[in-house]
Write a protein that holds these residues in place. Structure first.
Motif, PDB file in Angstrom:
ATOM      1  N   THR A   1       0.839  -1.198   0.000  1.00  0.00           N
ATOM      2  CA  THR A   1       0.000   0.000   0.000  1.00  0.00           C
ATOM      3  C   THR A   1       0.868   1.239   0.000  1.00  0.00           C
ATOM      4  O   THR A   1       1.794   1.363   0.809  1.00  0.00           O
ATOM      5  N   ALA A   2       0.552   2.177  -0.896  1.00  0.00           N
ATOM      6  CA  ALA A   2       1.286   3.444  -0.969  1.00  0.00           C
ATOM      7  C   ALA A   2       0.291   4.584  -1.099  1.00  0.00           C
ATOM      8  O   ALA A   2      -0.603   4.558  -1.960  1.00  0.00           O
ATOM      9  N   ARG A   3       0.455   5.576  -0.225  1.00  0.00           N
ATOM     10  CA  ARG A   3      -0.355   6.790  -0.319  1.00  0.00           C
ATOM     11  C   ARG A   3       0.590   7.978  -0.400  1.00  0.00           C
ATOM     12  O   ARG A   3       1.350   8.245   0.532  1.00  0.00           O
ATOM     13  N   VAL A   4       0.568   8.685  -1.516  1.00  0.00           N
ATOM     14  CA  VAL A   4       1.467   9.816  -1.736  1.00  0.00           C
ATOM     15  C   VAL A   4       0.624  11.046  -2.047  1.00  0.00           C
ATOM     16  O   VAL A   4      -0.119  11.067  -3.030  1.00  0.00           O
ATOM     17  N   ASP A   5       0.744  12.059  -1.200  1.00  0.00           N
ATOM     18  CA  ASP A   5       0.037  13.332  -1.381  1.00  0.00           C
ATOM     19  C   ASP A   5       1.082  14.444  -1.393  1.00  0.00           C
ATOM     20  O   ASP A   5       1.633  14.800  -0.358  1.00  0.00           O
TER      21      ASP A   5
ATOM     22  N   LEU B   1      -6.788   8.475  -7.878  1.00  0.00           N
ATOM     23  CA  LEU B   1      -6.105   9.639  -8.439  1.00  0.00           C
ATOM     24  C   LEU B   1      -6.965  10.876  -8.222  1.00  0.00           C
ATOM     25  O   LEU B   1      -8.198  10.795  -8.236  1.00  0.00           O
ATOM     26  N   ASN B   2      -6.312  12.040  -8.060  1.00  0.00           N
ATOM     27  CA  ASN B   2      -7.079  13.271  -7.955  1.00  0.00           C
ATOM     28  C   ASN B   2      -7.097  13.978  -9.302  1.00  0.00           C
ATOM     29  O   ASN B   2      -6.621  13.463 -10.317  1.00  0.00           O
TER      30      ASN B   2
ATOM     31  N   MET C   1      -2.833   1.906  -4.238  1.00  0.00           N
ATOM     32  CA  MET C   1      -2.072   3.143  -4.367  1.00  0.00           C
ATOM     33  C   MET C   1      -3.001   4.350  -4.478  1.00  0.00           C
ATOM     34  O   MET C   1      -4.033   4.299  -5.149  1.00  0.00           O
ATOM     35  N   GLU C   2      -2.609   5.454  -3.800  1.00  0.00           N
ATOM     36  CA  GLU C   2      -3.254   6.750  -3.935  1.00  0.00           C
ATOM     37  C   GLU C   2      -2.194   7.763  -4.329  1.00  0.00           C
ATOM     38  O   GLU C   2      -1.144   7.852  -3.681  1.00  0.00           O
ATOM     39  N   LEU C   3      -2.468   8.538  -5.382  1.00  0.00           N
ATOM     40  CA  LEU C   3      -1.526   9.531  -5.870  1.00  0.00           C
ATOM     41  C   LEU C   3      -2.238  10.869  -5.968  1.00  0.00           C
ATOM     42  O   LEU C   3      -3.147  11.048  -6.797  1.00  0.00           O
ATOM     43  N   ILE C   4      -1.825  11.822  -5.132  1.00  0.00           N
ATOM     44  CA  ILE C   4      -2.453  13.134  -5.054  1.00  0.00           C
ATOM     45  C   ILE C   4      -1.398  14.202  -5.304  1.00  0.00           C
ATOM     46  O   ILE C   4      -0.289  14.119  -4.774  1.00  0.00           O
ATOM     47  N   SER C   5      -1.746  15.208  -6.100  1.00  0.00           N
ATOM     48  CA  SER C   5      -0.782  16.268  -6.368  1.00  0.00           C
ATOM     49  C   SER C   5      -1.513  17.552  -6.723  1.00  0.00           C
ATOM     50  O   SER C   5      -2.662  17.536  -7.181  1.00  0.00           O
TER      51      SER C   5
END
Length: 423
Positions: free
Chosen positions: A254-258, A335-336, A306-310
């Motif tokens: 699990t990876a969450r990157v904001d 994704l956002n 996975m969550e990728l927020i930017s």
């Protein structure tokens, strides 16, 4: 003899009574005869030692005045919870109390140590570092250091050495080069850092399984390298400074990157059409300075969830997509709207193309909370596009209201024979 001891003793004027100058009890690990209805008294000493560990150490010591049996129970607790809040004064008011407690307590192996306070002076810092090292000597399994203060408290620039430490929680502390080298902590599995200053070249551990870096910052002009090959859970949330360099995590689940608004990897020439100046001759100073790349997606490419927020103007993900890895295990992806800004939706298309076993896709087309509309999509026929995972079963699109951007995303997804309905 001790500052502010009357409060610690629950009204006792002579603080020495708190530290066992009365004869010890007959504690032998079993409960003495008790009166009917005395449920606490029926508990064994071992259970009471454990229960006292959940109290602040000051309160645990106060229990010595309850009865003869309680006089020395605090000396055998399985944990120490040191709390100093603003109304009780800075660390100095705890120093003598703690030094005597550390000398007089009997148990030399601890499950947990928690150190928490709101105020500190410059001269307090060596004491906090000393208590941290004491915890290592007592084979602590879980260590928590929480500083709720406007300034960081800097820990000694020395590595931790422990064969027993499994969980480390750090809040509001400053970390320098060697402290985050955990080569001498082979049992460490959980590392949580929040509101910390991380001025190190590398965070390294061959055993770490879970890592959270939340609202932390680095003032260095280079990327912090994260070398944790056995990691299974990663959370990187609102890191201030250059985005950390993530080395390959082969066991990641699990990876969450904001990448929050404080990320320094942003393009000064970013426009409303989702275009970065990148490698152009007229590239902005940020794009030129950070042209060595992010290496973020490659590090987490083995994730299952996975969550990728930017934010719009941050180029980290866009740059990594130029050499996009294959997410060979990825099953759920959030994704956002960052991924849907470019006119041709290239970022979204790229990551979908490189996720061959994806089962669930969620697009969150807003930054802030509040009520939102949710649409769920599924394949309308057996025909599957080769540009998207044949395993994809659920597509969720969340938004506040249908606008041109949302319409464009829905239209794009419909090209893959995905049809939507309102929830």
């Amino acid at each position: 003899m001790f500052p502010a001891t009357s409060s610690l003793a629950g009204g006792q004027s002579d603080a020495r009574r708190l530290f066992g100058e009365m004869p010890p009890g007959e504690g032998n690990g079993s409960a003495p005869p008790v009166r009917a209805g005395d449920r606490i008294g029926a508990l064994s000493d071992d259970i009471l030692h454990h229960l006292l560990s959940f109290l602040p150490v000051q309160s645990a010591v106060r229990t010595c005045v309850l009865a003869r049996r309680w006089r020395h129970l605090w000396r055998f607790t399985t944990g120490l919870r040191t709390v100093g809040v603003q109304k009780e004064g800075p660390v100095q008011e705890l120093v003598k109390f703690l030094h005597h407690l550390l000398i007089l307590r009997e148990r030399r192996v601890l499950e947990t140590v928690e150190i928490e306070f709101s105020e500190f002076l410059k001269e307090d810092v060596p004491y906090v570092n000393l208590w941290t090292r004491f915890a290592m000597l007592w084979q602590v399994r879980e260590l928590s250091l929480r500083i709720n203060h406007r300034e960081y408290l800097y820990l000694d620039d020395l590595p931790l050495v422990s064969q027993h430490l499994k969980t480390l929680d750090l809040h509001g502390v400053g970390l320098q080069e060697t402290f985050l080298d955990f080569s001498s902590c082979p049992a460490l599995e959980d590392l949580n850092m929040k509101y910390c200053e991380i001025n190190v070249h590398k965070i390294s551990s061959s055993a770490l399984k879970r890592l959270s870096i939340i609202f932390c910052q680095s003032n260095l002009d280079y990327q912090v390298r994260v070398c944790t090959p056995c990691l299974i859970y990663l959370e990187l949330d609102n890191f201030s400074g250059r985005t950390p360099f993530l080395e390959n995590m082969v066991l990641l689940e699990t990876a969450r990157v904001d990448l929050g608004s404080s990320c320094e990897d942003f393009c000064l020439n970013y426009d409303d059409f989702g275009v970065f100046c990148g490698d152009n001759d007229n590239a902005c100073e940020n794009c030129v300075a950070y042209n060595d790349g992010s290496k973020l997606l490659g590090g987490i490419s083995n994730a299952i969830h996975m969550e990728l927020i930017s934010h719009y103007d941050i180029f980290v993900f866009t740059r990594d997509l130029k050499q996009c890895p294959t997410f060979s295990k990825l099953k759920t992806l959030l994704l956002n709207e960052y991924w849907c800004v470019a006119p041709d939706l290239d970022p979204l298309a790229c990551i979908l193309k490189n996720s061959p076993v994806l089962e669930k896709l969620t697009l969150q087309l807003f930054y802030t909370g509040g009520d939102c509309v949710e649409m769920k999509g599924s394949y309308s026929s057996m025909e599957r596009s080769s540009a998207i995972s044949e395993h994809l079963k659920i597509v969720e699109v969340k938004f506040h209201a249908i606008d041109k951007r949302v319409h464009k995303v829905l239209k794009f997804l419909c090209t893959f024979n995905i049809r939507f309905s309102f929830e």
